[in-house]
Motif scaffolding. Structure first.
Motif, PDB file in Angstrom:
ATOM      1  N   THR A 101       0.834  -1.198   0.000  1.00 50.63           N
ATOM      2  CA  THR A 101       0.000   0.000   0.000  1.00 50.63           C
ATOM      3  C   THR A 101       0.874   1.256   0.000  1.00 50.63           C
ATOM      4  N   SER A 109       4.130  14.522   3.798  1.00 50.16           N
ATOM      5  CA  SER A 109       2.903  14.852   3.064  1.00 50.16           C
ATOM      6  C   SER A 109       3.093  14.876   1.544  1.00 50.16           C
ATOM      7  N   GLY A 160       2.087  11.402   0.353  1.00 49.59           N
ATOM      8  CA  GLY A 160       0.714  11.084   0.729  1.00 49.59           C
ATOM      9  C   GLY A 160      -0.318  11.840  -0.092  1.00 49.59           C
ATOM     10  N   THR A 161      -0.130  13.134  -0.220  1.00 46.91           N
ATOM     11  CA  THR A 161      -1.099  13.924  -0.980  1.00 46.91           C
ATOM     12  C   THR A 161      -1.057  13.571  -2.468  1.00 46.91           C
ATOM     13  N   TYR A 162       0.141  13.246  -2.963  1.00 48.69           N
ATOM     14  CA  TYR A 162       0.257  12.873  -4.375  1.00 48.69           C
ATOM     15  C   TYR A 162      -0.475  11.563  -4.648  1.00 48.69           C
ATOM     16  N   TYR A 163      -0.299  10.570  -3.765  1.00 51.60           N
ATOM     17  CA  TYR A 163      -0.987   9.299  -3.958  1.00 51.60           C
ATOM     18  C   TYR A 163      -2.501   9.460  -3.865  1.00 51.60           C
ATOM     19  N   LEU A 164      -2.963  10.293  -2.946  1.00 50.27           N
ATOM     20  CA  LEU A 164      -4.401  10.525  -2.828  1.00 50.27           C
ATOM     21  C   LEU A 164      -4.946  11.231  -4.066  1.00 50.27           C
ATOM     22  N   ALA A 165      -4.142  12.138  -4.634  1.00 52.14           N
ATOM     23  CA  ALA A 165      -4.575  12.811  -5.860  1.00 52.14           C
ATOM     24  C   ALA A 165      -4.706  11.826  -7.011  1.00 52.14           C
ATOM     25  N   GLU A 177      -5.497   8.768  -6.835  1.00 52.40           N
ATOM     26  CA  GLU A 177      -6.692   7.945  -6.651  1.00 52.40           C
ATOM     27  C   GLU A 177      -7.946   8.601  -7.225  1.00 52.40           C
ATOM     28  N   ARG A 178      -7.964   9.930  -7.301  1.00 57.40           N
ATOM     29  CA  ARG A 178      -9.171  10.652  -7.687  1.00 57.40           C
ATOM     30  C   ARG A 178      -9.055  11.404  -9.006  1.00 57.40           C
ATOM     31  N   GLY A 204      -9.748  15.521  -5.121  1.00 55.31           N
ATOM     32  CA  GLY A 204      -8.519  15.196  -5.835  1.00 55.31           C
ATOM     33  C   GLY A 204      -7.721  16.434  -6.188  1.00 55.31           C
ATOM     34  N   MET A 250      -6.024  17.656  -3.107  1.00 54.13           N
ATOM     35  CA  MET A 250      -4.855  16.847  -2.769  1.00 54.13           C
ATOM     36  C   MET A 250      -3.676  17.160  -3.699  1.00 54.13           C
TER      37      MET A 250
END
Length: 314
Positions: free
Chosen positions: A40, A83, A86-91, A93-94, A156, A159
């Motif tokens: 993950t 961060s 983390g923020t890049y991976y969350l972006a 995703e969306r 997204g 993020m």
């Protein structure tokens, strides 16, 4: 503020950033393969922070104690490091990956804006032009103009912009923390904070078994050592020899080299648009290198003749 850099350090700073960008680019390919293997993003972010912090702790210079140092800056630096991914991976995703990359690489614009307005550090026309060329090159490399973006997810986008802010904050905080702790000391403290942050996030999710599967251990080690420790050392060292806005522009080589890595390892072709974007980014880095070398030459000339013109009347 950091010491005035020497001629050798100034000449090597942008090439060091280019090497760091290449390592980050190959790190992206390795990380993608780990995600396919069941690791993950949170677990990998934790692993890379722990490996990097442990590697730095082995270096005597990184363990040097600095009494009365600005601990709040170190915490902020560590959270900035944590961060970014983390923020890049969350972006991702969306949003389409291309959109997420473009949003993240607006970070150099934030660095230039901050240094120009908040720190009253003048930005010359060549650096401004290099910034514009680098951002345009990133857009072309990701082929955003040829895509159909459609309606974007608001979370997204937030993020993606958060990744840009994290990138800018890390760049600026690295410059300040290095002055207080030195390059190695700042990195060790920052990555220790990042490791503690990701450990707190991973704890409720359970033990990350996928990290320790035999087929993944080598790639996880690569992400920690060559995808994180070495390029961050290069990048923070380079910030001590060129200003942070120039360093952040040079770092935009990463998506260009990432496209090349994907072409080489994943057999993904490069379109004419991507090649044009890569040329723009390379041109921007050349301009940054030239302006940094010119500034250092002027500084050395001024130091050699500090009294020149001192007795002239107006």
């Amino acid at each position: 503020m950091s010491r005035p850099p020497g001629a050798a350090g100034s000449a090597l700073a942008v090439p060091a950033i280019a090497l760091a960008a290449a390592l980050w680019a190959t790190n992206g390919v390795v990380a993608s393969s780990l995600f396919d293997a069941g690791v993950t993003p949170v677990a990998l972010a934790l692993a890379r922070a722990v490996v990097t912090a442990a590697g730095l702790a082995l270096l005597p210079a990184a363990r040097r104690r600095v009494p009365g140092g600005p601990s709040a800056q170190v915490v902020a630096l560590g959270l900035g490091i944590a961060s970014v991914n983390g923020t890049y991976y969350l972006a991702i995703e969306r949003l389409p990956v291309a959109v997420a990359i473009v949003l993240q690489y607006t970070g150099p614009a934030l660095v230039v804006a901050w240094t120009a307005f908040a720190l009253h550090r003048p930005v010359g026309a060549p650096v401004g032009a290099a910034l514009a060329a680098a951002l345009a090159g990133v857009v072309l490399v990701t082929e955003l103009p040829a895509g159909s973006v459609g309606r974007l997810d608001a979370v997204g986008v937030a993020m993606g912009l958060g990744a840009a802010v994290s990138f800018a904050a890390y760049t600026l905080l690295s410059e300040r923390a290095r002055a207080a702790y030195g390059t190695l000391g700042a990195l060790r403290r920052g990555f220790t904070v990042a490791a503690l942050f990701w450990a707190a996030v991973q704890l409720p999710l359970g033990w990350p078994d996928a990290l320790f599967e035999p087929g993944n251990v080598g790639r996880v080690a690569y992400v920690g050592v060559f995808g994180t420790l070495v390029p961050f050392l290069l990048f923070v060292w380079a910030i001590g020899h060129v200003r942070s806005e120039r360093a952040s522009i040079a770092a935009t080589l990463e998506p260009v080299l990432g496209a090349l890595a994907a072409w080489f390892w994943l057999d993904q072709s490069l379109s004419p648009m991507q090649l044009a974007g890569g040329a723009l980014v390379v041109a921007a880095v050349v301009v940054v290198q030239a302006t940094a070398a010119s500034a250092q030459a002027q500084a050395r000339s001024a130091r050699r003749s500090p009294m020149r013109g001192a007795n002239l009347k107006p």
